[in-house]
Write a protein that holds these residues in place. Structure first.
Motif, PDB file in Angstrom:
ATOM      1  N   ALA A   1      -6.512   9.420   5.245  1.00  0.00           N
ATOM      2  CA  ALA A   1      -7.633   8.519   5.510  1.00  0.00           C
ATOM      3  C   ALA A   1      -8.440   8.279   4.238  1.00  0.00           C
ATOM      4  O   ALA A   1      -8.912   7.160   3.987  1.00  0.00           O
ATOM      5  N   ALA A   2      -8.590   9.307   3.428  1.00  0.00           N
ATOM      6  CA  ALA A   2      -9.378   9.180   2.199  1.00  0.00           C
ATOM      7  C   ALA A   2      -8.749   8.213   1.204  1.00  0.00           C
ATOM      8  O   ALA A   2      -9.455   7.551   0.438  1.00  0.00           O
ATOM      9  N   PHE A   3      -7.416   8.115   1.220  1.00  0.00           N
ATOM     10  CA  PHE A   3      -6.729   7.261   0.254  1.00  0.00           C
ATOM     11  C   PHE A   3      -6.137   6.004   0.892  1.00  0.00           C
ATOM     12  O   PHE A   3      -5.291   5.338   0.290  1.00  0.00           O
ATOM     13  N   GLY A   4      -6.587   5.657   2.080  1.00  0.00           N
ATOM     14  CA  GLY A   4      -6.202   4.387   2.688  1.00  0.00           C
ATOM     15  C   GLY A   4      -4.750   4.283   3.079  1.00  0.00           C
ATOM     16  O   GLY A   4      -4.163   3.184   3.057  1.00  0.00           O
TER      17      GLY A   4
ATOM     18  N   GLY B   1       0.803  -1.219   0.000  1.00  0.00           N
ATOM     19  CA  GLY B   1       0.000   0.000   0.000  1.00  0.00           C
ATOM     20  C   GLY B   1       0.832   1.263   0.000  1.00  0.00           C
ATOM     21  O   GLY B   1       1.885   1.359  -0.645  1.00  0.00           O
ATOM     22  N   ILE B   2       0.355   2.255   0.746  1.00  0.00           N
ATOM     23  CA  ILE B   2       0.956   3.590   0.774  1.00  0.00           C
ATOM     24  C   ILE B   2       1.199   4.015   2.217  1.00  0.00           C
ATOM     25  O   ILE B   2       0.355   3.800   3.085  1.00  0.00           O
ATOM     26  N   ALA B   3       2.357   4.606   2.471  1.00  0.00           N
ATOM     27  CA  ALA B   3       2.646   5.251   3.754  1.00  0.00           C
ATOM     28  C   ALA B   3       3.161   6.661   3.456  1.00  0.00           C
ATOM     29  O   ALA B   3       3.512   6.983   2.320  1.00  0.00           O
ATOM     30  N   LEU B   4       3.199   7.476   4.488  1.00  0.00           N
ATOM     31  CA  LEU B   4       3.553   8.889   4.302  1.00  0.00           C
ATOM     32  C   LEU B   4       4.495   9.325   5.408  1.00  0.00           C
ATOM     33  O   LEU B   4       4.266   9.023   6.589  1.00  0.00           O
ATOM     34  N   ILE B   5       5.560  10.009   5.035  1.00  0.00           N
ATOM     35  CA  ILE B   5       6.492  10.598   5.997  1.00  0.00           C
ATOM     36  C   ILE B   5       6.399  12.112   5.894  1.00  0.00           C
ATOM     37  O   ILE B   5       6.439  12.677   4.793  1.00  0.00           O
ATOM     38  N   LEU B   6       6.282  12.773   7.032  1.00  0.00           N
ATOM     39  CA  LEU B   6       6.305  14.236   7.093  1.00  0.00           C
ATOM     40  C   LEU B   6       7.631  14.647   7.714  1.00  0.00           C
ATOM     41  O   LEU B   6       7.886  14.397   8.895  1.00  0.00           O
ATOM     42  N   ASP B   7       8.476  15.265   6.913  1.00  0.00           N
ATOM     43  CA  ASP B   7       9.814  15.648   7.351  1.00  0.00           C
ATOM     44  C   ASP B   7       9.777  17.036   7.990  1.00  0.00           C
ATOM     45  O   ASP B   7       9.963  18.044   7.318  1.00  0.00           O
ATOM     46  N   GLN B   8       9.496  17.061   9.281  1.00  0.00           N
ATOM     47  CA  GLN B   8       9.476  18.280  10.080  1.00  0.00           C
ATOM     48  C   GLN B   8       8.388  19.263   9.651  1.00  0.00           C
ATOM     49  O   GLN B   8       8.572  20.477   9.737  1.00  0.00           O
ATOM     50  N   VAL B   9       7.257  18.751   9.208  1.00  0.00           N
ATOM     51  CA  VAL B   9       6.081  19.594   9.004  1.00  0.00           C
ATOM     52  C   VAL B   9       5.556  19.967  10.387  1.00  0.00           C
ATOM     53  O   VAL B   9       5.390  19.100  11.248  1.00  0.00           O
TER      54      VAL B   9
ATOM     55  N   GLY C   1      -9.680  11.826  10.679  1.00  0.00           N
ATOM     56  CA  GLY C   1      -8.563  11.078  10.108  1.00  0.00           C
ATOM     57  C   GLY C   1      -7.604  10.508  11.124  1.00  0.00           C
ATOM     58  O   GLY C   1      -6.996   9.458  10.890  1.00  0.00           O
ATOM     59  N   ILE C   2      -7.454  11.164  12.275  1.00  0.00           N
ATOM     60  CA  ILE C   2      -6.510  10.650  13.269  1.00  0.00           C
ATOM     61  C   ILE C   2      -6.998   9.357  13.900  1.00  0.00           C
ATOM     62  O   ILE C   2      -6.211   8.621  14.508  1.00  0.00           O
ATOM     63  N   GLU C   3      -8.280   9.067  13.794  1.00  0.00           N
ATOM     64  CA  GLU C   3      -8.809   7.805  14.311  1.00  0.00           C
ATOM     65  C   GLU C   3      -8.610   6.667  13.309  1.00  0.00           C
ATOM     66  O   GLU C   3      -8.731   5.496  13.674  1.00  0.00           O
ATOM     67  N   MET C   4      -8.297   6.988  12.069  1.00  0.00           N
ATOM     68  CA  MET C   4      -8.220   5.989  11.002  1.00  0.00           C
ATOM     69  C   MET C   4      -6.804   5.679  10.546  1.00  0.00           C
ATOM     70  O   MET C   4      -6.535   4.580  10.038  1.00  0.00           O
ATOM     71  N   VAL C   5      -5.891   6.638  10.707  1.00  0.00           N
ATOM     72  CA  VAL C   5      -4.520   6.464  10.220  1.00  0.00           C
ATOM     73  C   VAL C   5      -3.568   6.510  11.410  1.00  0.00           C
ATOM     74  O   VAL C   5      -3.534   7.513  12.136  1.00  0.00           O
TER      75      VAL C   5
END
Length: 279
Positions: free
Chosen positions: A150-153, A128-136, A178-182
């Motif tokens: 959350a919308a894109f799983g 699937g897909i994961a996401l990294i936020l670099d110091q956002v 979204g914080i409850e889903m991801v």
């Protein structure tokens, strides 16, 4: 595609209605409770209709207290919640419990923060897909990113524990549940985490306005971790070097950059479509 060892991010990289609750005709009896921006027992208030309903639907949450105005409660007749556990209140009293300016829409729930989750727990395999936020760092941006994720799983959002803001009521409201889903995974070192994920079978793609290739050209449907840079500064040099691939979102040259939450939403859509075509 080989790693881009010549990555040099520039400052300001290109990829880098307030609602008002209806006045309730019913007023709570007794004195107004004192404001508690952060309750002393470590719990927190989450507010806003969608955010609260998502909390109530999450079996991992322990609900300590649920308050709503009569008008809001009447509007939730079709919601699958136990209304007998809701304490009726009025908008003014509810506002007194929350941070100044909180747009609560007539409902709030007090809960303990979600338990932390490790990288191996959130991503036991490459899929699937994961996401990294670099110091956002902007909570509204992060909340919007959780909503898109959350919308894109998306399977997890990974942030650096020392730099990322905590999950607050305002962030939760921006996330619209979204914080409850991801899962929100906090790590010590982003660059090392990218190396670990690559070893686990993930393709890591860093978003940079200075990249040579468009995002659509580097997404082949493989399990992917998208790496988004901070507001203004973009990806850090070492983080960009650790990514397998670098890519940009092509935009009109008259526009210098995209907000990180908008860039995240576009990138997640592109990754989702690439994986859908690959099935």
């Amino acid at each position: 595609m080989t790693k881009n060892s010549r990555f040099r991010p520039k400052e300001g990289g290109r990829d880098g209605g307030r609602d008002h609750p209806a006045a309730a005709p019913w007023k709570a009896k007794g004195p107004r409770p004192p404001r508690e921006d952060k309750p002393s027992d470590g719990s927190q208030w989450i507010y806003g209709t969608h955010a609260v309903l998502a909390v109530l639907a999450n079996p991992k949450r322990k609900v300590l207290e649920l308050r709503a105005t009569r008008n809001t409660l009447e509007g939730l007749e079709d919601a699958q919640i136990d209304k007998s556990k809701i304490a009726l209140t009025d908008g003014e009293s509810l506002s007194a419990l929350l941070p100044p300016g909180a747009v609560h829409q007539g409902i709030a729930v007090r809960v303990y923060p979600l338990e932390s989750i490790g990288l191996d727990q959130a991503l036991p395999n490459a899929e699937g897909i994961a996401l990294i936020l670099d110091q956002v760092t902007d909570p509204q941006n992060i909340g919007a990113i959780f909503r898109s994720a959350a919308a894109f799983g998306v399977r997890a959002i990974i942030q650096q524990d020392r730099k990322a803001p905590p999950i607050t009521g305002s962030l939760a409201k921006a996330a619209v549940g979204g914080i409850e889903m991801v899962p929100d995974v906090r790590v010590v070192n982003i660059a090392q985490t990218i190396v670990q994920l690559a070893e686990d079978g993930w393709i890591t793609v860093g978003l940079s306005g200075e990249a040579e290739h468009d995002l659509s050209d580097v997404l082949d449907g493989s399990p992917v971790v998208l790496v988004m840079g901070a507001e203004g500064k973009g990806l850090r040099h070492l983080v960009g070097e650790r990514c397998d691939r670098l890519a940009r979102i092509p935009i009109d040259p008259q526009m210098e950059s995209l907000n990180v939450s908008a860039a995240s939403a576009i990138s997640l859509y592109a990754a989702h479509m690439a994986q859908t075509k690959n099935r």
